[in-house]
Design an enzyme around this catalytic site. Sequence first.
Site, short mmCIF file in Angstrom:
data_model
loop_
_atom_site.label_atom_id
_atom_site.label_comp_id
_atom_site.label_asym_id
_atom_site.label_seq_id
_atom_site.Cartn_x
_atom_site.Cartn_y
_atom_site.Cartn_z
N TRP A 1 46.83 24.86 0.47
CA TRP A 1 47.92 25.82 0.72
C TRP A 1 48.99 25.19 1.62
CZ3 TRP A 1 47.27 30.74 4.23
CH2 TRP A 1 48.40 31.57 4.09
N HIS B 1 41.68 14.50 7.08
CA HIS B 1 40.61 15.30 7.69
C HIS B 1 40.16 14.63 8.99
CE1 HIS B 1 40.24 18.24 4.61
NE2 HIS B 1 39.57 17.54 3.76
N SER C 1 33.36 28.90 2.38
CA SER C 1 34.19 28.13 1.46
C SER C 1 33.57 26.74 1.21
CB SER C 1 35.60 28.00 2.04
OG SER C 1 36.46 27.38 1.14
N TYR D 1 44.79 29.89 9.70
CA TYR D 1 44.84 30.45 8.33
C TYR D 1 45.06 31.96 8.37
CZ TYR D 1 42.97 31.19 3.53
OH TYR D 1 42.77 31.54 2.21
N ARG E 1 39.54 29.39 -4.80
CA ARG E 1 38.37 30.25 -5.03
C ARG E 1 38.80 31.71 -4.85
NH1 ARG E 1 33.96 32.50 -2.35
NH2 ARG E 1 35.00 32.09 -0.38
N LYS E 2 38.90 32.15 -3.57
CA LYS E 2 39.31 33.54 -3.35
C LYS E 2 40.57 33.64 -2.50
CE LYS E 2 35.31 36.52 -3.73
NZ LYS E 2 34.41 37.41 -2.96
N GLY E 3 40.66 32.74 -1.52
CA GLY E 3 41.84 32.76 -0.65
C GLY E 3 41.93 34.03 0.19
#
Length: 331
Positions: A85, A141, A171, A227, A297-299
């Site tokens: 994102w 990362h 996640s 997030y 996936r779902k967010g």
Amino acid sequence: MSQAMEEGSATNSSSEAVSSEIHGVDLVSKLPTREGWPGPPLVLYKNYWLRPLYVATIMGLQNSGFKPRHDDIILATNPKCGTTWTKALIFAINNRFRYEFGSHPLLFRHPQELVPSIETPRDGNISYIEKLPSPRVLGTHMPPSLFPKSMVSDGFRVVYMCREPKDVFVSLWHFQKEIFKDNTTSLEAVFSMFSEGFSTFGPFWDHCLEYWRESIASPEKVLFLKYEDMISEPVKYVIRLAMFLGVPFSTKEEEDGIPEEVVRLCSFEKLSNLDANQTGEFTLSGNRVLKKSAFFRKGKVGDWVNHMSEEMGRKLDCIVEEKLKGSGLVF
Ligand code: PAP
């Protein structure tokens, strides 16, 4: 910087061309390893548990003298904290004068392809990063303590995206299952390891704390985002992000709703339904493949309740609270 594709970020990867050997000694094989986390055993490198491939690449970066440019933007994340994102958001903000929203590259390319990751070599080497035009946006990362020496305090700016740990765990759990086609390791077992700090690029809290402290010491150089904040007030944070990136929205742009356009273009609903992100695969090391859709996936915020018991939730909350105590960072 995620990143490994194994943890998220994508593109072809191979450890061969980035050498972690010094005078013919394979340094990775000298480090402690531990089994249990899905996939090959993790290697303990300077306090962090990493895939051997990433240790090799990070050591290789050290040896190659990789040097960031003063105008680089480093997007740093712990895996599954919103890398895809944020890559999309930064790309859309930085390139808003180059592309129309109706024919934008984000409509045709996966965000992981548009913004490369430092520790994920393409075709086995990182030299392509050197050829990218300025200003570059590079994912990672890596926590600051794993940055190659040549990267320390070189004027570049860092955007760090963090996420509530229970949602990160859920996640990550789904993602690891997808990558390693692992249907045998139980969620409880992986939870117990994550809670100990044994996870890829874990301990999770140490990673967050490193960037948190850097953001307090140098707010002009490190922007610490969450997030959950971004989900609840995306326009406000996109405006803040643009300011930090050095390309603030003008009054006219704000009046014209450009920040809202950026938010819409990069929304989960928009990106996850695009053919570029729905179909196709990334090639991983060892000839494994990963569906491009695995990054969508779902967010959602709070999805952990659908996978973890309340007791597990409380346990992780207590651990994280204890680890972050006194830092000012809370979830
Ligand atoms: P990485 O660190 O391994 O590269 P990353 O992009 O951080 O991966 O992880 C994907 C997560 O971000 C997924 O969360 P979930 O499993 O809880 O659903 C994914 O759905 C979410 N995500 C991807 N794109 C967006 C988006 N545009 N808006 C909000 N969340 C998103």
